[in-house]
Design a protein around this motif. Structure first.
Motif, short mmCIF file in Angstrom:
data_model
loop_
_atom_site.label_atom_id
_atom_site.label_comp_id
_atom_site.label_asym_id
_atom_site.label_seq_id
_atom_site.Cartn_x
_atom_site.Cartn_y
_atom_site.Cartn_z
N ARG A 42 0.93 -1.29 -0.12
CA ARG A 42 -0.27 0.02 -0.08
C ARG A 42 0.70 1.36 0.09
NH1 ARG A 42 -3.16 -4.08 2.48
NH2 ARG A 42 -2.66 -4.10 4.54
N LYS A 43 1.53 1.31 0.94
CA LYS A 43 2.72 2.66 0.85
C LYS A 43 2.06 3.82 0.85
CE LYS A 43 6.61 0.04 0.14
NZ LYS A 43 6.38 -0.89 -0.94
N ILE A 44 0.90 4.01 1.57
CA ILE A 44 0.21 5.32 1.63
C ILE A 44 1.10 6.14 2.69
CG2 ILE A 44 -2.18 4.67 1.42
CD1 ILE A 44 -2.03 4.88 4.73
N PHE A 45 0.86 7.52 2.88
CA PHE A 45 1.90 8.30 3.70
C PHE A 45 0.94 8.26 5.01
CE2 PHE A 45 2.51 10.41 -0.30
CZ PHE A 45 3.68 9.96 -0.38
N LEU A 88 -13.85 6.64 3.07
CA LEU A 88 -12.75 7.38 3.12
C LEU A 88 -13.28 8.78 3.36
CD1 LEU A 88 -10.30 6.44 0.26
CD2 LEU A 88 -10.26 5.63 2.48
N LYS A 89 -14.41 9.12 2.64
CA LYS A 89 -14.91 10.47 2.82
C LYS A 89 -15.18 10.75 4.25
CE LYS A 89 -18.46 13.52 1.03
NZ LYS A 89 -19.54 13.83 0.38
N GLU A 90 -15.78 9.72 4.82
CA GLU A 90 -16.00 9.95 6.46
C GLU A 90 -14.71 10.10 7.31
OE1 GLU A 90 -18.07 6.09 7.26
OE2 GLU A 90 -19.65 6.71 5.88
N ARG A 91 -13.47 9.92 6.73
CA ARG A 91 -12.26 9.87 7.30
C ARG A 91 -11.24 10.84 6.91
NH1 ARG A 91 -14.98 5.00 7.88
NH2 ARG A 91 -14.62 3.97 9.69
N LEU A 92 -11.87 11.83 6.45
CA LEU A 92 -10.80 12.77 5.41
C LEU A 92 -9.60 13.26 6.33
CD1 LEU A 92 -13.15 14.61 3.12
CD2 LEU A 92 -11.54 12.85 2.59
N THR A 93 -10.03 13.73 7.63
CA THR A 93 -9.00 14.32 8.60
C THR A 93 -8.20 13.30 9.38
OG1 THR A 93 -10.80 14.67 10.45
CG2 THR A 93 -10.36 16.36 8.65
N GLN A 94 -8.53 12.02 9.25
CA GLN A 94 -7.87 11.00 9.97
C GLN A 94 -6.38 10.86 9.30
OE1 GLN A 94 -10.69 8.01 10.86
NE2 GLN A 94 -9.10 6.58 11.10
N ALA A 95 -5.44 10.41 10.09
CA ALA A 95 -4.25 10.06 9.73
C ALA A 95 -4.26 8.53 9.05
CB ALA A 95 -3.24 9.85 10.83
N GLY A 96 -3.57 8.66 7.76
CA GLY A 96 -3.65 7.56 6.95
C GLY A 96 -3.07 6.35 7.69
N GLY A 97 -2.36 6.50 8.36
CA GLY A 97 -1.61 5.20 9.40
C GLY A 97 -2.84 4.80 10.12
N SER A 98 -3.80 5.34 10.48
CA SER A 98 -4.68 4.95 11.54
C SER A 98 -5.99 4.22 10.92
CB SER A 98 -5.38 6.21 12.56
OG SER A 98 -6.04 7.05 11.69
N GLN A 121 -6.71 1.37 4.17
CA GLN A 121 -5.42 1.88 3.61
C GLN A 121 -5.43 1.66 2.28
OE1 GLN A 121 -1.89 1.36 5.81
NE2 GLN A 121 -2.96 1.84 7.76
N GLN A 122 -5.92 0.28 1.96
CA GLN A 122 -5.76 -0.38 0.49
C GLN A 122 -6.57 0.43 -0.37
OE1 GLN A 122 -3.84 -2.86 -1.10
NE2 GLN A 122 -4.62 -1.73 -2.54
#
Ligand code: ATP
Length: 238
Positions: free
Chosen positions: A87-90, A128-138, A144-145
């Motif tokens: 995945r390698k998201i930030f 994802l729309k519900e989690r826009l301000t959440q850190a990618g790693g969380s 994440q995929q």
């Protein structure tokens, strides 16, 4: 017309031959899968296309142009999104920032186009729309995929290459991801999907290639390969 054409591609790591003389064609609008077990050379093939590792031989053509020796950045700009394995998201950036990062480096992208792509992703990935301000790693593994795929789509690519999107995910999440891939294809995107999960990949693919220790041993429609006794024995647990 073929969008991506791989001719006689070989990749070595020192003395190890990871891929030998591979020929692969992906036509516009197709979902093509490359299946094979651990260490078959699937990841190396994608890395070779993106020019992230040197080729021992062969050429890669995209939209009729030889991209074999272009830099990975130029290849992205030509319209190939590569969603890597793992995945390698930030992880420290928010979901929104991760999405924005996907559209960077696309010189021709207007504000309107950016907004349109964002809205498309929100429709396709409501979580994802519900989690826009959440850190990618969380995010959970599945989320994440989804973010990694959504980030790739923010580039508005002509071809999206996915390296084992099912890896490490629960079966129900894998099903969700594969349904999303079908929807992405229905939107007219061309997809090259690398998978160990042969049954899932073949069931959604137009065509497939089988890679065994660096050599393509079989190719056919998803349907044909799914019913091929050799494939059933080797990959589908029958
Ligand atoms: P997996 O599904 O397990 O990731 P894969 O089909 O994607 O496997 P590759 O990762 O392409 O396979 O690896 C193909 C072969 O090349 C393997 O034998 C692997 O050990 C070898 N290989 C891959 N990367 C390297 C490297 N950086 N250095 C040396 N050998 C490597």
């Amino acid at each position: 017309m073929s969008l991506l054409k791989i001719e006689d591609l070989s990749i070595n790591y020192g003395y190890i031959s990871a891929l030998r003389n591979a020929d692969i064609v992906v036509n516009e609008g197709e979902l093509v899968t490359l299946i094979g077990g651990n260490g078959a050379g699937k990841t190396s093939t994608l890395m070779g296309i993106s020019n992230l590792i040197p080729k021992a031989g062969g050429n890669v053509f995209f939209k009729g142009q030889d991209i074999s020796r272009l830099s990975p950045e130029k290849i992205v700009k030509m319209g190939i999104a590569h969603v890597p394995e793992g995945r390698k998201i930030f992880p420290d950036m928010t979901v929104y920032e991760n999405l924005v990062s996907g559209s960077m480096g696309q010189p021709k992208q207007t504000k309107e186009k950016f907004q349109e792509l964002l809205e498309m992703n929100y429709l396709m990935f409501p979580r994802l729309k519900e989690r826009l301000t959440q850190a990618g790693g969380s995010l959970s593994g599945g989320e994440q995929q989804m973010l990694a795929i959504a980030r790739g789509l923010m580039m508005d690519p002509d071809l999206i290459m996915l390296d084992e999107p099912s890896l490490g995910l629960a079966p129900i999440i894998v099903e969700e991801i594969f349904e999303l891939l079908v929807r992405i294809r229905q939107k007219g995107k061309t997809i090259l999907l690398i998978e160990q999960n042969a049954s899932m990949a073949l069931s959604i693919a137009d065509r497939g290639y089988v890679l065994e220790t660096g050599t393509i041993t079989l190719e056919g429609s998803g349907e044909e390969l799914l019913h091929n006794p050799a494939i059933i024995k080797a990959y589908l647990g029958g």
